[in-house]
Design a protein around this motif. Structure first.
Motif, PDB file in Angstrom:
ATOM      1  N   LEU A 101      -8.761   1.733   5.161  1.00 39.12           N
ATOM      2  CA  LEU A 101      -8.129   1.212   4.095  1.00 39.12           C
ATOM      3  C   LEU A 101      -8.226   2.580   3.512  1.00 39.12           C
ATOM      4  O   LEU A 101      -9.015   3.967   3.586  1.00 39.12           O
ATOM      5  CB  LEU A 101      -9.285  -0.064   3.297  1.00 39.12           C
ATOM      6  CG  LEU A 101      -8.801   0.582   1.719  1.00 39.12           C
ATOM      7  CD1 LEU A 101      -7.622  -0.297   1.727  1.00 39.12           C
ATOM      8  CD2 LEU A 101     -10.492  -0.639   1.226  1.00 39.12           C
ATOM      9  N   VAL A 102      -7.166   3.227   3.086  1.00 36.10           N
ATOM     10  CA  VAL A 102      -6.789   3.817   2.538  1.00 36.10           C
ATOM     11  C   VAL A 102      -6.299   4.751   1.257  1.00 36.10           C
ATOM     12  O   VAL A 102      -5.222   3.799   1.127  1.00 36.10           O
ATOM     13  CB  VAL A 102      -5.587   4.949   3.616  1.00 36.10           C
ATOM     14  CG1 VAL A 102      -5.352   6.789   3.031  1.00 36.10           C
ATOM     15  CG2 VAL A 102      -5.855   5.156   5.233  1.00 36.10           C
ATOM     16  N   THR A 103      -7.133   5.266   0.625  1.00 39.05           N
ATOM     17  CA  THR A 103      -6.606   5.420  -0.716  1.00 39.05           C
ATOM     18  C   THR A 103      -5.995   7.121  -1.433  1.00 39.05           C
ATOM     19  O   THR A 103      -6.904   7.942  -0.887  1.00 39.05           O
ATOM     20  CB  THR A 103      -7.686   4.723  -1.616  1.00 39.05           C
ATOM     21  OG1 THR A 103      -8.093   4.066  -1.540  1.00 39.05           O
ATOM     22  CG2 THR A 103      -7.380   5.263  -3.594  1.00 39.05           C
ATOM     23  N   LEU A 104      -5.321   6.907  -2.115  1.00 36.26           N
ATOM     24  CA  LEU A 104      -4.653   8.478  -1.950  1.00 36.26           C
ATOM     25  C   LEU A 104      -4.182   8.652  -3.573  1.00 36.26           C
ATOM     26  O   LEU A 104      -4.172   7.803  -4.491  1.00 36.26           O
ATOM     27  CB  LEU A 104      -2.799   8.747  -1.375  1.00 36.26           C
ATOM     28  CG  LEU A 104      -2.394   8.732  -0.021  1.00 36.26           C
ATOM     29  CD1 LEU A 104      -1.651   9.142  -0.149  1.00 36.26           C
ATOM     30  CD2 LEU A 104      -3.941  10.030   0.230  1.00 36.26           C
ATOM     31  N   LEU A 105      -4.696   9.374  -4.943  1.00 35.64           N
ATOM     32  CA  LEU A 105      -5.352   9.828  -5.828  1.00 35.64           C
ATOM     33  C   LEU A 105      -4.452  10.932  -6.038  1.00 35.64           C
ATOM     34  O   LEU A 105      -5.542  12.022  -5.855  1.00 35.64           O
ATOM     35  CB  LEU A 105      -6.622   9.399  -6.342  1.00 35.64           C
ATOM     36  CG  LEU A 105      -7.051   7.758  -5.916  1.00 35.64           C
ATOM     37  CD1 LEU A 105      -8.639   7.767  -6.315  1.00 35.64           C
ATOM     38  CD2 LEU A 105      -5.669   7.192  -6.405  1.00 35.64           C
ATOM     39  N   ASP A 106      -3.476  11.530  -6.422  1.00 33.08           N
ATOM     40  CA  ASP A 106      -3.243  12.914  -7.191  1.00 33.08           C
ATOM     41  C   ASP A 106      -3.264  12.607  -8.662  1.00 33.08           C
ATOM     42  O   ASP A 106      -2.271  12.056  -9.737  1.00 33.08           O
ATOM     43  CB  ASP A 106      -1.739  13.496  -7.064  1.00 33.08           C
ATOM     44  CG  ASP A 106      -1.557  14.280  -8.058  1.00 33.08           C
ATOM     45  OD1 ASP A 106      -2.046  15.648  -7.530  1.00 33.08           O
ATOM     46  OD2 ASP A 106       0.041  14.180  -7.130  1.00 33.08           O
ATOM     47  N   ARG A 143       2.168  10.162   5.367  1.00 32.02           N
ATOM     48  CA  ARG A 143       2.712   9.175   5.009  1.00 32.02           C
ATOM     49  C   ARG A 143       3.283   8.278   6.627  1.00 32.02           C
ATOM     50  O   ARG A 143       1.949   7.115   6.828  1.00 32.02           O
ATOM     51  CB  ARG A 143       4.325   8.922   5.116  1.00 32.02           C
ATOM     52  CG  ARG A 143       5.024   8.918   3.113  1.00 32.02           C
ATOM     53  CD  ARG A 143       6.367   9.039   2.652  1.00 32.02           C
ATOM     54  NE  ARG A 143       6.391   9.168   1.171  1.00 32.02           N
ATOM     55  CZ  ARG A 143       6.878  10.319   0.331  1.00 32.02           C
ATOM     56  NH1 ARG A 143       7.662  11.462   1.725  1.00 32.02           N
ATOM     57  NH2 ARG A 143       6.888  10.375  -0.127  1.00 32.02           N
ATOM     58  N   ALA A 144       3.076   8.847   7.312  1.00 31.76           N
ATOM     59  CA  ALA A 144       3.291   8.614   9.282  1.00 31.76           C
ATOM     60  C   ALA A 144       1.183   8.707   9.602  1.00 31.76           C
ATOM     61  O   ALA A 144       1.307   7.781  10.227  1.00 31.76           O
ATOM     62  CB  ALA A 144       4.033   9.866  10.353  1.00 31.76           C
ATOM     63  N   ARG A 175      -3.779   3.049   8.718  1.00 29.23           N
ATOM     64  CA  ARG A 175      -3.486   1.471   8.491  1.00 29.23           C
ATOM     65  C   ARG A 175      -3.809   0.544   9.232  1.00 29.23           C
ATOM     66  O   ARG A 175      -3.519  -0.852   9.286  1.00 29.23           O
ATOM     67  CB  ARG A 175      -2.718   1.371   7.239  1.00 29.23           C
ATOM     68  CG  ARG A 175      -2.927   1.386   5.559  1.00 29.23           C
ATOM     69  CD  ARG A 175      -1.652   2.220   4.959  1.00 29.23           C
ATOM     70  NE  ARG A 175      -2.914   2.855   3.205  1.00 29.23           N
ATOM     71  CZ  ARG A 175      -1.952   2.887   2.600  1.00 29.23           C
ATOM     72  NH1 ARG A 175      -0.726   3.389   2.701  1.00 29.23           N
ATOM     73  NH2 ARG A 175      -2.203   3.445   1.200  1.00 29.23           N
ATOM     74  N   GLU A 176      -2.560   0.776  10.124  1.00 29.42           N
ATOM     75  CA  GLU A 176      -2.647  -0.359  11.094  1.00 29.42           C
ATOM     76  C   GLU A 176      -3.467  -0.072  12.075  1.00 29.42           C
ATOM     77  O   GLU A 176      -3.396  -1.556  13.110  1.00 29.42           O
ATOM     78  CB  GLU A 176      -1.179   0.535  12.462  1.00 29.42           C
ATOM     79  CG  GLU A 176       0.054   0.864  11.416  1.00 29.42           C
ATOM     80  CD  GLU A 176       1.365   1.072  12.212  1.00 29.42           C
ATOM     81  OE1 GLU A 176       0.730   1.786  13.376  1.00 29.42           O
ATOM     82  OE2 GLU A 176       2.495   1.276  11.989  1.00 29.42           O
ATOM     83  N   ALA A 186       0.686  -1.489  -0.169  1.00 27.43           N
ATOM     84  CA  ALA A 186      -0.281   0.042   0.003  1.00 27.43           C
ATOM     85  C   ALA A 186       1.053   0.833   0.034  1.00 27.43           C
ATOM     86  O   ALA A 186       0.685   2.111  -0.499  1.00 27.43           O
ATOM     87  CB  ALA A 186      -1.049   0.194   1.190  1.00 27.43           C
ATOM     88  N   ALA A 187       1.863   1.026   0.807  1.00 16.44           N
ATOM     89  CA  ALA A 187       2.898   2.316   0.846  1.00 16.44           C
ATOM     90  C   ALA A 187       3.471   2.461  -0.687  1.00 16.44           C
ATOM     91  O   ALA A 187       3.327   4.139  -0.910  1.00 16.44           O
ATOM     92  CB  ALA A 187       3.963   1.900   2.020  1.00 16.44           C
ATOM     93  N   ILE A 188       4.118   1.885  -1.127  1.00 18.01           N
ATOM     94  CA  ILE A 188       4.177   1.524  -2.718  1.00 18.01           C
ATOM     95  C   ILE A 188       3.015   2.387  -3.732  1.00 18.01           C
ATOM     96  O   ILE A 188       3.439   2.989  -4.438  1.00 18.01           O
ATOM     97  CB  ILE A 188       5.112   0.348  -3.246  1.00 18.01           C
ATOM     98  CG1 ILE A 188       6.303   0.194  -2.083  1.00 18.01           C
ATOM     99  CG2 ILE A 188       5.578   0.469  -4.888  1.00 18.01           C
ATOM    100  CD1 ILE A 188       6.829  -1.535  -2.557  1.00 18.01           C
TER     101      ILE A 188
END
Length: 337
Positions: A255-260, A243-244, A250-251, A226-228
């Motif tokens: 479910l986190v989704t980042l879209l740029d 990021r932190a 996530r811990e 997920a980080a990649i």
């Protein structure tokens, strides 16, 4: 390339035009009545001054072109009305060169139709007044040639200027394309290095264990994946703080989704830091099961939209139907405060 100053061209044109005025004044004793010639001289002087007056716009205004055309028609009628067509009038026919000069100036200032109408009317008036041979003896052909040369030079200069602008635009586009390619290459290398830094330790551990992983290690692999994915799809949405907070979320099982999608590429560093600080704060405070952060379209007053969804029931977040999810967080982070 050698260039001639514009003021020098104006001075030369003014001196050449003044020469015709001098010829007209010195020959006022030839016409039967000198006053029509005086009127023609005044009209010519006014038209010349207006046509040569230094202005920023190269193209002559339409009203001035019409005035020059009217003067070029009136001058021959005023002067020849007091001359004998069968006699040698000497410099009293100064109006021929004057009309040619005025129409050449008109053509040089990109009023080609008016210039050609002016010399055409001069030729017609000359033929009617003194016959076809007078076209050569009075210099009407020379006036037509001046306008033709001015026409060709004007078209050539306009074409050259247009091509120069086109080449300059192409050069700017090529430079922008090259800069974009260099930026993409640099960003690709940076992302590759970041991915290698994140994934290399786990890949070595997987290789050392022959692919046999514990449940905790599998979970860590999913977190690394997920980080990649964030590094690839999140791009400008990522800072160390974001990021932190994404990692902490996530811990917690979010479910986190980042879209740029490029909507914040034009923001300066300070504004982007403010926007991403708000994003990190929103992720940290949200208790949603799924968080989606997406950049807005370019030109929108919103920089980033953050949506938090709570999935009902006991199903896992990965398999739950988000159509039944409830909105826990809706945040639009503006571009400007």
């Amino acid at each position: 390339m050698i260039t001639v100053p514009r003021w020098l061209m104006l001075v030369l044109a003014a001196l050449f035009s003044a020469y015709h005025v001098v010829l007209g004044i010195t020959s006022l004793d030839i016409p039967d009545n000198p006053w029509p010639a005086v009127v023609a001289l005044v009209l010519y002087a006014v038209a010349t001054v207006l046509s040569l007056w230094p202005v920023r716009r190269m193209r002559m205004p339409d009203w001035l072109a019409a005035f020059d055309l009217a003067v070029s028609i009136a001058m021959p009628l005023l002067v020849t009305g007091q001359l004998d067509a069968s006699a040698d009038n000497g410099y009293a026919t100064w109006y021929v060169a004057a009309v040619g000069t005025l129409m050449t100036i008109t053509a040089a200032r990109r009023q080609l139709v008016a210039a050609w109408l002016g010399v055409a009317s001069l030729a017609v008036q000359t033929v009617v007044w003194a016959g076809v041979p007078a076209l050569g003896t009075l210099g009407v052909v020379g006036s037509i040639v001046w306008v033709a040369i001015a026409h060709m030079l004007t078209v050539a200069l306009a074409t050259a200027a247009r091509e120069a602008r086109r080449y300059a635009q192409a050069e700017r586009e090529a430079a922008a394309w090259q800069a974009a390619q260099d930026a993409h290459l640099f960003e690709g290398r940076m992302r590759l290095a970041q991915t290698n830094r994140i994934a290399a330790p786990m890949l070595r551990r997987i290789a050392d264990r022959g692919g046999v992983l514990t449940e905790a290690q599998r979970r860590e692999c999913r977190m690394l994946e997920a980080a990649i994915r964030d590094e690839i799809r999140g791009r400008m949405l990522l800072t160390d703080v974001v990021r932190a907070e994404v990692q902490h979320a996530r811990e917690r099982g979010v479910l986190v989704t980042l879209l740029d999608e490029g909507g914040i590429d034009d923001l300066d560093e300070a504004t982007r830091d403010r926007v991403l600080s708000r994003l990190a704060e929103a992720i940290a405070k949200s208790r949603a099961d799924r968080i989606i952060a997406r950049t807005a379209a370019e030109g929108s007053p919103v920089a980033v939209t953050v949506v938090g969804l709570v999935v009902p029931g006991d199903e896992g977040v990965d398999t739950a139907d988000t159509e039944d999810a409830e909105v826990e967080l809706w945040l639009e982070i503006p571009r400007r405060i």
